[in-house]
Write an enzyme that holds these catalytic residues in place. Structure first.
Site, PDB file in Angstrom:
ATOM      1  N   HIS A 176      16.672 -10.405  15.410  1.00  0.00           N
ATOM      2  CA  HIS A 176      16.450 -11.451  17.045  1.00  0.00           C
ATOM      3  C   HIS A 176      15.559 -12.417  17.059  1.00  0.00           C
ATOM      4  CE1 HIS A 176      19.614  -8.768  17.987  1.00  0.00           C
ATOM      5  NE2 HIS A 176      19.283  -7.613  18.749  1.00  0.00           N
ATOM      6  N   ASP A 183      23.386  -4.043  12.541  1.00  0.00           N
ATOM      7  CA  ASP A 183      22.776  -3.387  13.716  1.00  0.00           C
ATOM      8  C   ASP A 183      24.045  -4.298  14.947  1.00  0.00           C
ATOM      9  OD1 ASP A 183      21.590  -4.028  16.500  1.00  0.00           O
ATOM     10  OD2 ASP A 183      19.789  -3.054  15.501  1.00  0.00           O
ATOM     11  N   HIS A 219      23.574  -4.599  17.414  1.00  0.00           N
ATOM     12  CA  HIS A 219      23.750  -6.703  18.445  1.00  0.00           C
ATOM     13  C   HIS A 219      24.123  -7.383  17.379  1.00  0.00           C
ATOM     14  CE1 HIS A 219      21.324  -3.323  21.011  1.00  0.00           C
ATOM     15  NE2 HIS A 219      21.936  -3.341  21.279  1.00  0.00           N
ATOM     16  N   ASP A 271      22.005   1.403  15.917  1.00  0.00           N
ATOM     17  CA  ASP A 271      22.017   1.781  17.085  1.00  0.00           C
ATOM     18  C   ASP A 271      24.117   1.936  17.271  1.00  0.00           C
ATOM     19  OD1 ASP A 271      21.831  -0.755  16.670  1.00  0.00           O
ATOM     20  OD2 ASP A 271      20.784  -1.454  17.767  1.00  0.00           O
TER      21      ASP A 271
END
Length: 370
Positions: free
Chosen positions: A144, A181, A183, A269
């Site tokens: 990120h 991931d 996200h 996740d």
């Protein structure tokens, strides 16, 4: 087939402190101090993964290594000096908040450099042919992080730092980065937005993080137009949706791009127990996704494959997902049985949901192949 697999880790990465939080909320006001682990980005998910590898007997059959800290030249290929100075100063002064979702403690600057260094060393060992493939248990995570802004528990762009160092030192050419991931891999996308030598692909829960983001129309710009692919999946998507997206979009994109190495931003996740997302993957989902990428790497780039650890916040379940990935990478199956596998398989979406999600994936596949 048994492979020479490297596992890069260091106990110091587990010592990065995220301060006093309840999941992601700073303690204070109406937020009560937690009785348990505290912040979602806890070292325990990673430590327990390594512990399960140890007790299963897998660790002793891998090439276990640490690494040097990424140096300032490595960092500055991605991050401006003023950002690094702010990060180091906050770390030296005992920690605090570098961004809204980026708490850190004393020493976190050097720990983040070590996290990036693990990714760098792992990639270079694969490129030099010392290993068939490798896994970097990097913490804090990196996908990120923007060049001048920490975000989503990330302080340094581990994968991008490793790629740019390998380009400088190993004459590395085309690289594909697959981010599964849950996200969106917004930092990697941003860094390579106008580049045609790095293909970035992100499978993520639609609208989860960054909040509200899907991204299927975002394809890159300039020279990088077409070298960025986002695959937003509906909340509740499970094994069928992920594997279908891998087969219909990710693998064909790799075949068109012909990378010299494949890197996976390996977050866990999307598993069914994660507190920060709403997907339904299980350990065999991650095993099968790894097998698909591994097969592509064998065909396209001599098996050169690197996994870099990102998110995953279910302490009880990340270890089984991580072990499945390591078993597939190494070609060594242990005696460990996932105690939740059957339970999660029984919760998979109904066929009507899968058909709806498959139709959406097919539409994206047609869009991306134009």
């Amino acid at each position: 087939m048994k492979r020479k697999t490297g596992f890069f880790f260091d106990e110091r990465c587990f010592w990065h402190s995220t301060g006093l939080h309840a999941t992601t909320l700073p303690v204070g006001g109406w937020v009560q101090p937690p009785a348990g682990a505290g912040h979602a980005e806890s070292p325990e998910t990673k430590r327990r993964m390594k512990n399960l590898m140890d007790v299963s007997g897998l660790s002793c059959q891998l090439q276990l290594q640490s690494a040097e800290l990424a140096d300032e030249d490595d960092l500055r290929r991605i991050h401006p000096a003023d950002y690094l100075q702010r990060f180091k100063q906050l770390s030296d002064n005992g920690g605090g908040m570098l961004g809204e979702e980026a708490p850190l403690g004393p020493g976190s600057y050097d720990i983040a450099r070590l996290s990036a260094g693990l990714a760098c060393a792992a990639l270079e060992s694969v490129l030099r042919g010392e290993l068939d493939n490798a896994y970097a248990l990097s913490r804090p995570p990196g996908h990120h992080c923007l060049p001048d802004r920490s975000m989503g528990f990330c302080f340094l762009a581990n994968i991008a730092i490793a790629i740019e160092r390998a380009k400088a030192k190993c004459a590395l050419g085309k690289v594909a980065v697959i981010d599964w991931d849950v996200h969106h891999g917004n930092g990697t996308q941003h860094i390579y937005w106008q580049r045609d030598d790095v293909l970035t692909l992100s499978l993520h829960q639609d609208g989860c993080f960054p909040a509200g983001y899907a991204g299927e129309q975002d394809r890159g710009a300039g020279a990088g137009l077409g070298c960025n692919i986002n695959i937003p999946l509906m909340a509740g998507a499970g094994d069928d949706s992920y594997l279908y997206a891998m087969r219909q979009i990710v693998i064909p994109a790799l075949e068109r791009f012909q990378p010299e190495v494949i890197i996976v931003a390996c977050g866990y996740d999307a598993n069914a127990l994660d507190p920060l997302a709403r997907m339904l993957l299980h350990s065999d989902s991650f095993r099968m996704m790894t097998a698909l990428v591994q097969d592509a790497a064998d065909r396209l780039c001599g098996g050169k494959l690197l996994m870099v650890h990102e998110g995953g916040y279910a302490e009880s379940y990340v270890p089984f997902c991580g072990l499945a990935v390591m078993e597939q990478l190494s070609g060594i199956r242990t005696e460990v049985q996932d105690p939740l596998l059957a339970f999660i398989q029984q919760q998979q979406p109904r066929e009507a949901f899968n058909r709806f999600q498959r139709d959406a994936i097919d539409q994206l596949a047609r869009q991306f192949s134009l």
